[in-house]
Design an enzyme around this catalytic site. Structure first.
Site, PDB file in Angstrom:
ATOM      1  CD  GLU A 270      -2.940  -1.144   0.327  1.00  7.93           C
ATOM      2  OE1 GLU A 270      -3.078  -0.145  -0.398  1.00  7.93           O
ATOM      3  OE2 GLU A 270      -3.638  -2.160   0.232  1.00  7.93           O
ATOM      4  CB  CYS A 304      -1.670   6.873   1.130  1.00  9.60           C
ATOM      5  SG  CYS A 304      -2.691   5.674   1.958  1.00  9.60           S
TER       6      CYS A 304
END
Ligand code: ADP
Length: 500
Positions: A270, A304
C-alpha cells in the site's frame, strides 16, 4: 485569521499520561516482553509539544531474527486452529479495542498528533477491521469440480501463506496494524509486526492487549527499531518468511520489492498516492465542500488517500475557492488532546518545512494564496492549512504526494481534458469526483486510473471495501473479501478416483 494554537486539556493530558505509563517498551517475542541484547533505545516525541513521551527498545538485526524464530515456531499450530477459534479471538480483539477506546485514542493523539475525535474514529475503524476479519475467518472457502475432460476431480483449497512481516507507517498507528493483523490471524498466519519508529507506542499497547486476550505465544511478535533497513532486510532474506505486507512510501516500497524479489516473497504493497479531486460544473457545492474538507483535512492531510490535486470546472472555480478558503481558515489549530475539533501538528519539523517549501515554490511560480500562509509559532510542528489557486502546471505541489494540509486548485473545461490530467501521474490510489450526472459518474469510473473512486463523497475507507491502488500506488488489497486472500496460498489437488 490569527495563528493561535490551543493547549492540551490538562485533565485529558493527565489521563493520557497514566495510559502512557502502562505501555510496554520492550520487544514482544514468543509472548514475552524482552529487551534488545544491546540495550539501546529510541526516544518517542509528542509532535504537539516536542516533549519526550517514552523510550522504547531499539531492536537490532538479531532481535528481528529472534522474532521470526518465534513466528516460524508458532506457524504450524496456529494454522491448525479452527476457523471458529480464530474468528472468536478476533471478535474479542474487536471488543477489547472498543472497551479501551479512550486509552488507544490518547496514545494515538500523544504520539501522532491528530485530535482525540479523529483518534477515536481511528480506533473504531481499526476495531471494525478486526470484526470484519473475525467474520471472514469462517468464510475461507475452497472449490470442488470435475475436470472438463472427465478424468480428474479437482479439490481447490486455501492455505495460510506462512509467517508474515507487517510493516506499518506512522499516520494511522492503530488502523494500519489492525488491517494487516486481522486478515493474517484470520488466514492462520503468524507474524512479526514492525511499526513506525515515530509511533510505536500504540502498536506496543495493542500487542499487549492481544497477549492479554490469550493469543498463543509467537503468533504476534513486535519489534521496534530505528534501523528499519538493517532489521528488515535480513528478515526478507530469511527463507522462513513467506509474506510481506507494507504500508508506506512508494520509495521504500520499491526498495522492499527489490529485496523481496530475491526470495520470491508474496508482497502486498500500500504505497503513495496523488489523488485528483474533480468538481464538475453540475456538482452540489455543499457536498463538495464537505467532501473536500474530509478528503484533504482528515489526519491533517497526512493520508495516502488525501486529495492532492483539485480540478474545478472553470465555471465553479471562484465559488469553490472562496468557500473552501473560508472553511479552511475557520479550522482551529491546536494540541489534539482536547474535546474541541482541532487541526493538530504535523508529524515532524521536516514535514512542516516540506509544506513551507511547497507553498513557497508554488507562490513564486505564480500561485495565489487564498488561505493560510502565516508561520505558526512553536513549540510543536504546527502548520496552518493553505489553499492555493492556479499553481503553475510544473509546480512541485501538483507532482508530489503533499502529505499535509495544502489544497491546490486548478481549473478545467472538458471532461476528456480533466480525465487525462487526473491520470497524468505515476500514482493510482484514490480519486474523487463530484457530479450529479450518473452517466458521467460511470464513464469516470471506467476511465480513471485509480484503485478507489469516491463519487460525491470524500470518504472511501471501509473495512468491507477493497482498499488499494494501481500503478505506483501498490499491489494487492486490504479489507473486504480480497483482504484475507493476500494471506492465503491456493492449492489444487487433482484426484484420480477409480471406478468401484
Ligand atoms: P512514512 O514516512 O509514510 O512512514 P516510510 O515508507 O518512510 O513512509 O515508512 C513506512 C514504514 O517503513 C515505517 O515503519 C518505516 O520504519 C519503514 N521503513 C522505512 N525505510 C525502510 C527500509 N529501507 N526498509 C524497511 N523498512 C523501512
Amino acid at each position: 485569521m490569527t495563528s493561535v494554537v490551543s493547549d492540551a486539556d490538562p485533565v485529558l493530558q493527565a489521563q493520557a499520561e497514566r495510559t502512557l505509563s502502562a505501555v510496554p517498551t520492550g520487544l514482544l517475542i514468543a509472548g514475552v516482553w524482552t529487551e534488545s541484547n544491546e540495550g539501546s533505545t529510541i526516544h518517542i516525541e509528542n509532535p504537539a509539544t516536542g516533549q519526550r513521551l517514552a523510550r522504547v527498545c531499539d531492536a537490532k538485526a538479531a532481535d528481528g531474527i529472534r522474532a521470526l524464530d518465534a513466528a516460524a515456531s508458532a506457524q504450524a499450530r496456529w494454522a491448525e486452529t479452527s476457523p471458529s477459534q480464530r474468528s472468536d479471538f478476533l471478535r474479542r480483539a474487536h471488543n477489547r479495542l472498543l472497551q479501551d477506546i479512550e486509552a488507544f485514542a490518547a496514545l494515538i493523539t500523544l504520539e501522532m498528533g491528530k485530535s482525540l475525535t479523529e483518534a477515536r474514529a481511528e480506533v473504531k475503524y481499526a476495531a471494525d477491521f478486526l470484526r470484519w476479519f473475525s467474520e471472514e475467518a469462517s468464510r475461507i472457502q475452497g472449490r470442488y469440480q470435475r475436470a472438463p475432460s472427465g478424468g480428474l476431480h479437482h479439490l481447490i483449497s486455501h492455505r495460510p501463506v506462512g509467517p508474515a512481516l507487517l510493516i506499518t507507517p506512522w499516520n494511522f498507528p492503530l488502523a494500519m496494524i489492525a488491517r494487516k493483523v486481522g486478515p493474517a490471524l484470520a488466514a492462520g498466519c503468524t507474524m512479526v509486526v514492525k511499526p513506525s519508529e515515530l509511533t510505536p507506542l500504540t502498536a506496543l499497547f495493542f500487542a499487549e492487549a492481544m497477549r492479554d486476550l490469550g493469543l498463543p505465544n509467537g503468533v504476534l511478535n513486535v519489534i521496534t527499531t530505528s534501523n528499519a533497513p538493517g532489521v528488515v532486510e535480513p528478515l526478507i532474506a530469511d527463507p522462513r518468511l513467506r509474506k510481506l505486507s507494507f504500508t508506506g512510501s512508494t520509495r521504500v516500497g520499491k526498495i522492499l520489492l527489490a529485496h523481496a524479489a530475491q526470495s520470491v516473497l508474496r508482497c502486498s504493497m500500500e504505497l503513495g498516492g496523488n489523488a485528483p479531486f474533480i468538481v464538475f460544473e453540475d456538482a452540489d457545492m455543499d457536498r463538495v465542500i464537505d467532501g473536500a474538507l474530509f478528503a484533504k483535512m482528515r489526519n491533517i492531510g497526512q493520508a495516502c488517500t488525501a486529495a492532492n490535486r483539485f480540478f474545478v470546472h472553470e465555471s465553479r472555480a471562484e465559488e469553490f475557492g472562496r468557500r473552501i478558503a473560508s472553511a479552511v481558515d475557520a479550522l482551529p489549530i491546536g494540541n489534539g488532546m482536547t474535546e474541541t475539533a482541532v487541526t493538530g501538528p504535523l508529524i515532524t519539523g521536516t514535514a512542516r518545512r516540506n509544506m513551507q517549501d511547497l507553498v513557497q515554490s508554488a507562490v513564486v511560480g505564480g500561485a495565489r494564496l487564498l488561505a493560510g500562509g502565516e508561520v505558526v509559532p512553536g513549540p510543536g510542528n504546527y502548520f496552518r492549512p493553505v489553499v492555493l489557486a492556479d499553481p503553475p502546471a510544473d509546480a512541485a505541489v501538483l507532482h508530489t504526494e503533499i502529505f499535509g494540509p495544502i489544497l491546490p486548485i486548478c481549473t478545467f473545461r472538458t471532461e476528456a481534458e480533466v480525465i487525462d490530467r487526473a491520470n497524468d501521474t505515476p500514482y493510482g490510489l484514490a480519486a474523487y469526483a463530484f457530479t450529479e450526472d450518473l452517466s458521467r459518474g460511470h464513464r469516470l469510473a471506467a476511465r480513471i486510473e485509480a484503485g478507489m473512486l469516491g463519487l460525491n463523497t470524500g470518504q472511501i475507507s471501509d473495512p468491507a471495501a477493497p482498499f488499494g491502488g494501481v500503478k505506483h500506488s501498490g499491489i494487492g488489497r486490504e479489507g473486504s473479501v480480497e483482504g484475507v486472500m493476500e494471506y492465503l496460498n491456493i492449492q489444487y489437488a487433482g484426484l484420480a478416483i477409480s471406478a468401484a
